[in-house]
Design a protein around this motif. Structure first.
Motif, short mmCIF file in Angstrom:
data_model
loop_
_atom_site.label_atom_id
_atom_site.label_comp_id
_atom_site.label_asym_id
_atom_site.label_seq_id
_atom_site.Cartn_x
_atom_site.Cartn_y
_atom_site.Cartn_z
N ILE A 281 9.63 5.69 -5.31
CA ILE A 281 8.99 4.52 -4.69
C ILE A 281 9.02 3.34 -5.66
O ILE A 281 8.43 3.40 -6.74
CB ILE A 281 7.54 4.84 -4.30
CG1 ILE A 281 7.53 6.02 -3.32
CG2 ILE A 281 6.86 3.62 -3.70
CD1 ILE A 281 6.14 6.48 -2.95
N PRO A 282 9.74 2.26 -5.31
CA PRO A 282 9.74 1.08 -6.18
C PRO A 282 8.51 0.20 -5.91
O PRO A 282 8.02 0.12 -4.78
CB PRO A 282 11.03 0.37 -5.80
CG PRO A 282 11.26 0.74 -4.37
CD PRO A 282 10.67 2.12 -4.19
N TYR A 283 8.04 -0.47 -6.94
CA TYR A 283 6.95 -1.43 -6.79
C TYR A 283 7.09 -2.47 -7.89
O TYR A 283 7.75 -2.26 -8.91
CB TYR A 283 5.57 -0.75 -6.86
CG TYR A 283 5.28 -0.05 -8.16
CD1 TYR A 283 4.56 -0.69 -9.18
CD2 TYR A 283 5.72 1.25 -8.38
CE1 TYR A 283 4.30 -0.06 -10.37
CE2 TYR A 283 5.46 1.89 -9.57
CZ TYR A 283 4.75 1.24 -10.56
OH TYR A 283 4.50 1.87 -11.76
N THR A 284 6.50 -3.63 -7.67
CA THR A 284 6.62 -4.75 -8.61
C THR A 284 5.31 -4.94 -9.36
O THR A 284 4.22 -4.75 -8.82
CB THR A 284 6.99 -6.04 -7.87
OG1 THR A 284 5.98 -6.33 -6.89
CG2 THR A 284 8.35 -5.90 -7.19
N GLY A 332 -3.14 6.50 -2.81
CA GLY A 332 -3.61 5.14 -2.58
C GLY A 332 -2.88 4.16 -3.48
O GLY A 332 -1.95 4.53 -4.21
N PHE A 333 -3.31 2.91 -3.43
CA PHE A 333 -2.72 1.85 -4.25
C PHE A 333 -3.82 1.08 -4.94
O PHE A 333 -4.92 0.90 -4.41
CB PHE A 333 -1.86 0.91 -3.39
CG PHE A 333 -0.59 1.54 -2.90
CD1 PHE A 333 0.58 1.43 -3.61
CD2 PHE A 333 -0.58 2.26 -1.70
CE1 PHE A 333 1.76 2.02 -3.16
CE2 PHE A 333 0.58 2.84 -1.24
CZ PHE A 333 1.76 2.72 -1.97
N ARG A 334 -3.53 0.64 -6.15
CA ARG A 334 -4.47 -0.13 -6.95
C ARG A 334 -3.79 -1.40 -7.46
O ARG A 334 -2.61 -1.62 -7.25
CB ARG A 334 -4.99 0.71 -8.13
CG ARG A 334 -5.82 1.93 -7.70
CD ARG A 334 -7.15 1.49 -7.09
NE ARG A 334 -8.01 2.62 -6.78
CZ ARG A 334 -8.03 3.23 -5.61
NH1 ARG A 334 -7.21 2.83 -4.64
NH2 ARG A 334 -8.85 4.24 -5.39
N PRO A 336 -4.27 -5.85 -8.48
CA PRO A 336 -4.78 -7.08 -7.84
C PRO A 336 -4.32 -7.24 -6.40
O PRO A 336 -5.06 -7.70 -5.55
CB PRO A 336 -4.22 -8.19 -8.74
CG PRO A 336 -3.93 -7.53 -10.06
CD PRO A 336 -3.55 -6.13 -9.72
N ASN A 337 -3.08 -6.82 -6.13
CA ASN A 337 -2.54 -6.96 -4.78
C ASN A 337 -2.23 -5.61 -4.14
O ASN A 337 -1.40 -5.54 -3.23
CB ASN A 337 -1.26 -7.81 -4.83
CG ASN A 337 -1.50 -9.20 -5.39
OD1 ASN A 337 -2.50 -9.85 -5.06
ND2 ASN A 337 -0.60 -9.64 -6.26
N ASP A 338 -2.89 -4.55 -4.63
CA ASP A 338 -2.66 -3.20 -4.12
C ASP A 338 -1.17 -2.83 -4.19
O ASP A 338 -0.59 -2.27 -3.25
CB ASP A 338 -3.16 -3.06 -2.68
CG ASP A 338 -4.67 -3.14 -2.60
OD1 ASP A 338 -5.33 -2.81 -3.61
OD2 ASP A 338 -5.19 -3.51 -1.54
N GLU A 339 -0.55 -3.13 -5.34
CA GLU A 339 0.87 -2.86 -5.47
C GLU A 339 1.18 -1.65 -6.36
O GLU A 339 2.31 -1.14 -6.34
CB GLU A 339 1.60 -4.09 -6.02
CG GLU A 339 1.38 -4.37 -7.51
CD GLU A 339 0.08 -5.10 -7.80
OE1 GLU A 339 -0.13 -5.50 -8.96
OE2 GLU A 339 -0.70 -5.29 -6.86
N VAL A 340 0.21 -1.19 -7.14
CA VAL A 340 0.46 -0.09 -8.07
C VAL A 340 0.04 1.22 -7.40
O VAL A 340 -1.12 1.38 -7.00
CB VAL A 340 -0.33 -0.28 -9.38
CG1 VAL A 340 -0.06 0.88 -10.34
CG2 VAL A 340 0.06 -1.60 -10.02
#
Length: 412
Positions: A281-284, A332-334, A336-340
């Motif tokens: 899963i990629p994320y920025t 889940g995601f954590r 500032p923008n729920d991106e991690v």
């Protein structure tokens, strides 16, 4: 002095009985020497004639005498004992041996550059070992070679070490099966997982008069296996399939078990192999640099099931296997923008020693996932406040266990 001359003459006679051999074949050949108060040079001459080596001695050797009594002693061991007894040292260079005080031998002279070809081993992995002898060692990145700066004595030792290490490595086939089992389904079927993992072997006894029960084929679950008779004759005992295989077959047929992976992969001895079943899963991630600019980096998170296996064969028919299975999921995601992504992991590390071709099982990676399902009436379920009257929320808890079967086999 007359006695020593006679003794040396006898030794020379004994040495002349056996022909001299090629250098390199002399180490384990036994020799018998008896001398009392004999010049060291005369004893070294006997060793040189017997072994076929060229022995060069410094001026310190000429004035020394020695008394020895050696019977059926390997020549290399005899040379070591004689030189040490005289308070000296020696260094072998090819087909020659230099005998001198230890201080002279430790003086580094005659440095030259050598290139050593490596056939099977990794040249970069040999560099730390060769550096124990020579300081200037490098691996050629364009080829599997070593570049060594050393003396002739050093390079002979290095070549002997590399000769012993540069051998074809063993290859090991790893048959790996990853099965996810729904523990709730086992309870419904009345299967006790703790008893199943004992891998009990069941024996069925045949009647003395009647025919013995039909045994199942290799790797097959028997269609019927009656337990009759009370006789205990070894010819009438038939082995039934392992209870673990029977339970897994039942769970797979009823949907209680899912085979996630059934793979075969080969790896070199003492090299790590990895199996991954899942997603990447990629994320920025955004970072603020010192210049005030925003730097965006793309990171990747691997989730799913991964099994890392490192086999090591000792040459006695047994294989030591280091296994590290890991199961990870995103819960889940954590940020500032729920991106991690926030992941949950189950992992274990173990070492098992099994015979070539023997299967072992790893289990106990339990997981509990909770899912919430919302059912609603179309249109009416979307009305604010009143829409709750036309919705139904159901929470389901899924418990599962991960079972890993590994069979290592040495490839001829």
């Amino acid at each position: 002095m007359r006695i020593s001359i006679v003794v040396v003459a006898v030794a020379l006679l004994m040495a002349s009985v056996a022909p001299a051999m090629a250098a390199g074949d002399f180490a384990d050949t036994p020799i018998t020497l008896h001398a009392t108060g004999t010049p060291l040079m005369d004893v070294l001459s006997v060793l040189a004639e017997k072994s076929g080596l060229n022995i060069v001695a410094s001026t310190d050797v000429e004035t020394r005498e020695i008394s020895i009594h050696l019977t059926d002693t390997p020549i290399e061991e005899a040379l070591n004992l004689i030189v040490r007894a005289a308070g000296l040292g020696y260094e072998r260079i090819g087909n020659s041996v230099l005998v001198a005080p230890q201080a002279q031998l430790t003086q580094d002279t005659g440095f030259a550059s050598y290139v050593i070809e490596i056939q099977y081993a990794d040249a970069f992995e040999l560099v730390p070992l060769v550096e124990k002898i020579a300081d200037k060692v490098a691996a050629d990145p364009g080829g599997n070679r070593l570049v060594v700066v050393a003396t002739p004595g050093m390079i002979d030792q290095i070549r002997e070490i590399i000769h012993d290490l540069d051998v074809p490595p063993l290859q090991i086939m790893l048959e790996t099966e990853v099965i996810e089992i729904a523990t709730d389904r086992m309870v419904e079927l009345g299967i006790d997982w703790n008893k199943i993992m004992d891998q009990t072997v069941i024996f069925a006894e045949a009647d003395l008069i009647g025919d013995p029960p039909e045994a199942s084929g290799y790797g097959e679950v028997p269609s019927s296996m009656p337990f009759i008779g009370r006789s205990f004759i070894m010819d009438d005992i038939h082995r039934q399939a392992m209870a673990l295989e029977v339970a897994l077959e039942l769970l797979e047929q009823t949907g209680g078990a899912t085979v996630l992976s059934n793979s075969k992969l080969a790896t070199l001895n003492n090299r790590t192999a990895e199996i991954h079943i899942g997603d990447v899963i990629p994320y920025t991630v955004s970072n603020l640099t010192t210049g005030g600019a925003i730097q965006v980096q793309v990171e990747k998170e691997r989730v799913g099931v991964s099994v890392t296996v490192t086999p090591r064969a000792a040459g006695d028919g047994y294989i030591t296997v280091m296994v590290e299975p890991k199961v990870s999921t995103i819960v889940g995601f954590r940020g500032p923008n729920d991106e991690v992504p926030w992941t949950k992991e189950r992992t274990v590390t173990t070492q098992v020693r099994v015979m070539d071709g023997q299967t072992f099982v790893i289990a106990g990676l339990l997981s509990e996932d909770e899912t919430e399902t919302i059912s609603k009436v179309p249109l009416l379920g979307d009305i604010p406040v009143l829409g709750y009257l036309f919705r139904h929320t159901a929470t389901q808890v899924k418990r599962s266990d991960l079972l890993i079967k590994i069979t290592p086999r040495i490839i001829p």
